[in-house]
Design a protein around this motif. Structure first.
Motif, PDB file in Angstrom:
ATOM      1  N   MET A   1     -31.515   5.129 -24.358  1.00  0.00           N
ATOM      2  CA  MET A   1     -30.310   5.908 -24.481  1.00  0.00           C
ATOM      3  C   MET A   1     -29.111   5.029 -24.123  1.00  0.00           C
ATOM      4  N   SER A   2     -28.339   4.664 -25.118  1.00  0.00           N
ATOM      5  CA  SER A   2     -27.137   3.876 -24.877  1.00  0.00           C
ATOM      6  C   SER A   2     -25.978   4.793 -24.529  1.00  0.00           C
ATOM      7  N   LEU A   3     -25.125   4.319 -23.646  1.00  0.00           N
ATOM      8  CA  LEU A   3     -23.950   5.092 -23.246  1.00  0.00           C
ATOM      9  C   LEU A   3     -22.804   4.950 -24.237  1.00  0.00           C
ATOM     10  N   ILE A   4     -22.778   3.833 -24.970  1.00  0.00           N
ATOM     11  CA  ILE A   4     -21.707   3.619 -25.942  1.00  0.00           C
ATOM     12  C   ILE A   4     -22.310   3.431 -27.329  1.00  0.00           C
ATOM     13  N   ASN A   5     -21.429   3.508 -28.326  1.00  0.00           N
ATOM     14  CA  ASN A   5     -21.823   3.284 -29.710  1.00  0.00           C
ATOM     15  C   ASN A   5     -20.649   2.645 -30.440  1.00  0.00           C
ATOM     16  N   LYS A   6     -20.723   2.573 -31.745  1.00  0.00           N
ATOM     17  CA  LYS A   6     -19.679   1.885 -32.517  1.00  0.00           C
ATOM     18  C   LYS A   6     -18.297   2.514 -32.365  1.00  0.00           C
ATOM     19  N   SER A   7     -18.228   3.780 -31.986  1.00  0.00           N
ATOM     20  CA  SER A   7     -16.931   4.450 -31.867  1.00  0.00           C
ATOM     21  C   SER A   7     -16.076   3.894 -30.717  1.00  0.00           C
ATOM     22  N   TYR A   8     -16.656   3.116 -29.817  1.00  0.00           N
ATOM     23  CA  TYR A   8     -15.917   2.526 -28.699  1.00  0.00           C
ATOM     24  C   TYR A   8     -15.194   1.234 -29.098  1.00  0.00           C
TER      25      TYR A   8
ATOM     26  N   LEU B   1     -21.294  12.620 -13.843  1.00  0.00           N
ATOM     27  CA  LEU B   1     -20.247  12.833 -14.842  1.00  0.00           C
ATOM     28  C   LEU B   1     -18.962  12.109 -14.440  1.00  0.00           C
ATOM     29  N   ASP B   2     -18.619  12.161 -13.150  1.00  0.00           N
ATOM     30  CA  ASP B   2     -17.426  11.461 -12.656  1.00  0.00           C
ATOM     31  C   ASP B   2     -17.550   9.954 -12.857  1.00  0.00           C
ATOM     32  N   LEU B   3     -18.733   9.430 -12.623  1.00  0.00           N
ATOM     33  CA  LEU B   3     -18.957   7.994 -12.786  1.00  0.00           C
ATOM     34  C   LEU B   3     -18.895   7.620 -14.269  1.00  0.00           C
ATOM     35  N   ARG B   4     -19.473   8.439 -15.111  1.00  0.00           N
ATOM     36  CA  ARG B   4     -19.493   8.164 -16.553  1.00  0.00           C
ATOM     37  C   ARG B   4     -18.135   8.394 -17.209  1.00  0.00           C
ATOM     38  N   ASP B   5     -17.486   9.518 -16.884  1.00  0.00           N
ATOM     39  CA  ASP B   5     -16.296   9.943 -17.615  1.00  0.00           C
ATOM     40  C   ASP B   5     -14.972   9.628 -16.932  1.00  0.00           C
ATOM     41  N   GLY B   6     -15.022   9.322 -15.635  1.00  0.00           N
ATOM     42  CA  GLY B   6     -13.806   8.995 -14.904  1.00  0.00           C
ATOM     43  C   GLY B   6     -13.299  10.141 -14.051  1.00  0.00           C
ATOM     44  N   LYS B   7     -12.395   9.791 -13.153  1.00  0.00           N
ATOM     45  CA  LYS B   7     -11.868  10.776 -12.215  1.00  0.00           C
ATOM     46  C   LYS B   7     -10.706  10.149 -11.438  1.00  0.00           C
ATOM     47  N   VAL B   8      -9.729  10.969 -11.076  1.00  0.00           N
ATOM     48  CA  VAL B   8      -8.674  10.523 -10.172  1.00  0.00           C
ATOM     49  C   VAL B   8      -9.266  10.510  -8.769  1.00  0.00           C
TER      50      VAL B   8
ATOM     51  N   ASN C   1     -11.363   5.283 -15.041  1.00  0.00           N
ATOM     52  CA  ASN C   1     -11.469   5.683 -16.443  1.00  0.00           C
ATOM     53  C   ASN C   1     -12.888   5.971 -16.904  1.00  0.00           C
ATOM     54  N   GLY C   2     -13.870   5.618 -16.111  1.00  0.00           N
ATOM     55  CA  GLY C   2     -15.255   5.913 -16.443  1.00  0.00           C
ATOM     56  C   GLY C   2     -16.007   4.737 -17.027  1.00  0.00           C
ATOM     57  N   ILE C   3     -17.313   4.780 -16.862  1.00  0.00           N
ATOM     58  CA  ILE C   3     -18.179   3.742 -17.421  1.00  0.00           C
ATOM     59  C   ILE C   3     -18.200   3.844 -18.938  1.00  0.00           C
ATOM     60  N   ALA C   4     -18.230   5.050 -19.462  1.00  0.00           N
ATOM     61  CA  ALA C   4     -18.262   5.269 -20.908  1.00  0.00           C
ATOM     62  C   ALA C   4     -17.677   6.644 -21.198  1.00  0.00           C
ATOM     63  N   ASN C   5     -16.359   6.720 -21.247  1.00  0.00           N
ATOM     64  CA  ASN C   5     -15.676   7.995 -21.446  1.00  0.00           C
ATOM     65  C   ASN C   5     -15.649   8.327 -22.938  1.00  0.00           C
ATOM     66  N   ALA C   6     -16.411   9.330 -23.333  1.00  0.00           N
ATOM     67  CA  ALA C   6     -16.523   9.700 -24.746  1.00  0.00           C
ATOM     68  C   ALA C   6     -15.225  10.265 -25.310  1.00  0.00           C
ATOM     69  N   SER C   7     -14.359  10.832 -24.481  1.00  0.00           N
ATOM     70  CA  SER C   7     -13.089  11.396 -24.950  1.00  0.00           C
ATOM     71  C   SER C   7     -12.062  10.314 -25.245  1.00  0.00           C
ATOM     72  N   THR C   8     -11.919   9.371 -24.322  1.00  0.00           N
ATOM     73  CA  THR C   8     -10.902   8.331 -24.474  1.00  0.00           C
ATOM     74  C   THR C   8     -11.431   7.070 -25.153  1.00  0.00           C
ATOM     75  N   LYS C   9     -12.753   6.967 -25.248  1.00  0.00           N
ATOM     76  CA  LYS C   9     -13.430   5.777 -25.788  1.00  0.00           C
ATOM     77  C   LYS C   9     -13.144   4.537 -24.949  1.00  0.00           C
ATOM     78  N   ARG C  10     -12.925   4.755 -23.656  1.00  0.00           N
ATOM     79  CA  ARG C  10     -12.775   3.648 -22.706  1.00  0.00           C
ATOM     80  C   ARG C  10     -14.135   3.366 -22.099  1.00  0.00           C
ATOM     81  N   SER C  11     -14.437   2.096 -21.899  1.00  0.00           N
ATOM     82  CA  SER C  11     -15.728   1.718 -21.352  1.00  0.00           C
ATOM     83  C   SER C  11     -15.639   0.345 -20.712  1.00  0.00           C
ATOM     84  N   ILE C  12     -16.386   0.158 -19.637  1.00  0.00           N
ATOM     85  CA  ILE C  12     -16.491  -1.175 -19.045  1.00  0.00           C
ATOM     86  C   ILE C  12     -17.525  -2.006 -19.798  1.00  0.00           C
ATOM     87  N   ILE C  13     -18.317  -1.375 -20.631  1.00  0.00           N
ATOM     88  CA  ILE C  13     -19.385  -2.060 -21.356  1.00  0.00           C
ATOM     89  C   ILE C  13     -18.867  -2.686 -22.647  1.00  0.00           C
TER      90      ILE C  13
END
Length: 183
Positions: free
Chosen positions: A1-8, A68-75, A87-99
């Motif tokens: 299960m990958s956290l990111i895909n081509k949309s990032y 979810l906070d770690l994956r998607d981000g949090k203030v 900003n999250g490890i792999a935020n599906a809404s913003t498409k921000r990722s450290i990966i």
């Protein structure tokens, strides 16, 4: 299960011809190869394993908020009482990722040199000039390092939540600086 895909891979991380199946397949191979490596270096093995296990729940279960906070981000508030946005490890809404920046830099490095039967070479074209991808690589790497530093601040500020986090397991050398001169 990958956290990111081509949309990032958008904006400064755009990969050319991402609509072609062979490019998508190559990208998927790079994601599968580097995603776990990046996360283990950034979070340490224990937190990485707990995070992946925490996201892998059955359809009748909910993912715990801490994952979810770690994956998607949090203030959050740092240990120095400064409010910051993780900003999250792999935020599906913003498409921000450290990966994604790591994958992007590895693909650029791989594509910069052609492998031949007698060694490696830089391809030449008739009506184009080949330039080094180093500026794009260092720019993506620098942005990723900034995000990794915020991740570490987030984890330090939330040590009671992420009890699996062990500072001694972080591979700081993995995220060393890079520049366009290769030094």
């Amino acid at each position: 299960m990958s956290l990111i895909n081509k949309s990032y891979f958008i904006g400064p991380l755009t990969i050319a011809q991402l609509g072609h199946n062979n490019v998508v397949n190559n990208l998927t191979t790079f994601i599968e190869r580097f995603e776990a490596e990046v996360l283990q270096a950034a979070m340490g093995y224990d937190l990485y394993k707990a995070f992946i296990d925490g996201l892998d729940v059955g359809s009748d279960e909910e993912i715990a908020q801490k994952w979810l906070d770690l994956r998607d981000g949090k203030v959050f508030t740092t240990q120095s009482s400064i409010k910051k946005q993780w900003n999250g490890i792999a935020n599906a809404s913003t498409k921000r990722s450290i990966i994604a920046p790591v994958i992007y830099t590895e693909i650029l490095r791989d594509e910069a040199i052609t492998k031949t039967g007698i060694g490696t070479a830089v391809a030449e074209s008739e009506n184009t000039v080949s330039i080094s991808p180093d500026l794009k690589i260092t720019t993506a790497w620098f942005k990723m390092r900034q995000d990794i530093f915020v991740l570490w601040e987030f984890l330090m500020a939330n040590q009671t939540v992420y009890t699996e986090y062990k500072y001694s397991q972080i591979n700081f050398g993995y995220f060393g600086s890079q520049n366009q001169f290769g030094i």
